[in-house]
Design a protein around this motif. Structure first.
Motif, PDB file in Angstrom:
ATOM      1  N   THR A 214       0.851  -1.181   0.000  1.00  0.00           N
ATOM      2  CA  THR A 214       0.000   0.000   0.000  1.00  0.00           C
ATOM      3  C   THR A 214       0.889   1.234   0.000  1.00  0.00           C
ATOM      4  N   GLY A 215       0.596   2.171  -0.873  1.00  0.00           N
ATOM      5  CA  GLY A 215       1.402   3.387  -0.974  1.00  0.00           C
ATOM      6  C   GLY A 215       2.415   3.342  -2.097  1.00  0.00           C
ATOM      7  N   ASP A 216       2.684   2.159  -2.654  1.00  0.00           N
ATOM      8  CA  ASP A 216       3.596   2.078  -3.798  1.00  0.00           C
ATOM      9  C   ASP A 216       2.949   2.749  -5.003  1.00  0.00           C
ATOM     10  N   MET A 217       3.772   3.304  -5.868  1.00  0.00           N
ATOM     11  CA  MET A 217       3.290   3.990  -7.062  1.00  0.00           C
ATOM     12  C   MET A 217       3.890   3.338  -8.301  1.00  0.00           C
ATOM     13  N   GLN A 218       3.082   3.270  -9.336  1.00  0.00           N
ATOM     14  CA  GLN A 218       3.565   2.853 -10.644  1.00  0.00           C
ATOM     15  C   GLN A 218       3.833   4.152 -11.392  1.00  0.00           C
ATOM     16  N   ILE A 219       5.085   4.357 -11.782  1.00  0.00           N
ATOM     17  CA  ILE A 219       5.477   5.634 -12.368  1.00  0.00           C
ATOM     18  C   ILE A 219       5.938   5.420 -13.809  1.00  0.00           C
ATOM     19  N   TYR A 220       5.252   6.092 -14.725  1.00  0.00           N
ATOM     20  CA  TYR A 220       5.619   6.062 -16.134  1.00  0.00           C
ATOM     21  C   TYR A 220       6.515   7.264 -16.395  1.00  0.00           C
ATOM     22  N   ILE A 221       7.724   7.009 -16.890  1.00  0.00           N
ATOM     23  CA  ILE A 221       8.697   8.073 -17.129  1.00  0.00           C
ATOM     24  C   ILE A 221       9.016   8.106 -18.621  1.00  0.00           C
ATOM     25  N   SER A 222       8.886   9.279 -19.214  1.00  0.00           N
ATOM     26  CA  SER A 222       9.185   9.429 -20.635  1.00  0.00           C
ATOM     27  C   SER A 222      10.673   9.195 -20.876  1.00  0.00           C
ATOM     28  N   ALA A 223      10.976   8.432 -21.913  1.00  0.00           N
ATOM     29  CA  ALA A 223      12.368   8.165 -22.269  1.00  0.00           C
ATOM     30  C   ALA A 223      12.965   9.303 -23.088  1.00  0.00           C
ATOM     31  N   VAL A 224      12.112  10.141 -23.660  1.00  0.00           N
ATOM     32  CA  VAL A 224      12.586  11.232 -24.509  1.00  0.00           C
ATOM     33  C   VAL A 224      13.216  12.314 -23.643  1.00  0.00           C
ATOM     34  N   GLY A 225      14.453  12.643 -23.931  1.00  0.00           N
ATOM     35  CA  GLY A 225      15.153  13.702 -23.218  1.00  0.00           C
ATOM     36  C   GLY A 225      15.781  13.277 -21.902  1.00  0.00           C
ATOM     37  N   LEU A 226      15.595  12.032 -21.498  1.00  0.00           N
ATOM     38  CA  LEU A 226      16.188  11.545 -20.246  1.00  0.00           C
ATOM     39  C   LEU A 226      17.503  10.852 -20.593  1.00  0.00           C
ATOM     40  N   SER A 227      18.583  11.327 -20.011  1.00  0.00           N
ATOM     41  CA  SER A 227      19.907  10.823 -20.400  1.00  0.00           C
ATOM     42  C   SER A 227      20.330   9.553 -19.661  1.00  0.00           C
TER      43      SER A 227
END
Length: 121
Positions: free
Chosen positions: A66-79
Motif C-alpha cells: 500500500t502506498g507504492d506507485m507505478q510511475i511512467y517516465i518518458s524516455a525522450v530527453g532523459l539521459s
C-alpha cells in the motif's frame, strides 16, 4: 538501427505523458570513492512522468505494498535509464525505485520507463 514502429511508440508515449503528466526528477546517487570515502553525490535528471497508484487487486503486501506507485517516465530527453537505487520525485514526494521495466523491445529504443516506486525514508 531503431525500428520505426518503436520510434513511433516512443513518440506516442512522450505525447501522452506530456499531456497527462508532470515535471519530475530522477536522482541518481553516485557512491563515494572507495578509497577516499565521503558522501554519496546526488545527480538530478529532469524528467516528465505520470505517477499512478496501483489498483487494490495488485497490492499483495509483499511485492507491491500500500502506498507504492507505478510511475511512467518518458524516455525522450532523459539521459539515463532509471534503475533500482534511483529516487524519483513526483507530487512532492520521493520514491525509491524498487523494480523497473525499460520497455526496450528492440534492444535499442527505450519506449517508456515503467518503475515501481516506494516512499523513500
Amino acid at each position: 538501427m531503431a525500428n520505426p514502429l518503436y520510434v513511433h511508440l516512443q513518440a506516442t508515449a512522450q505525447r501522452l505523458i506530456a499531456k497527462f503528466g508532470q515535471a519530475g526528477v530522477v536522482t541518481r546517487l553516485t557512491p563515494p570513492d572507495p578509497i577516499l570515502g565521503g558522501e554519496p553525490v546526488p545527480t538530478p535528471y529532469p524528467a516528465t512522468l505520470v505517477p499512478l497508484t496501483y489498483e487494490a487487486r495488485y497490492v499483495d503486501g509483499t511485492v507491491i505494498r500500500t502506498g507504492d506507485m507505478q510511475i511512467y517516465i518518458s524516455a525522450v530527453g532523459l539521459s539515463i535509464e532509471p534503475t533500482v537505487g534511483d529516487i524519483v520525485t513526483a507530487n512532492g514526494t520521493d520514491y525509491a525505485i524498487i523494480t523497473g521495466d525499460p520497455n526496450k523491445y528492440d534492444g535499442v529504443t527505450n519506449v517508456v520507463f515503467i518503475v515501481q516506486g516506494r516512499t523513500a525514508s
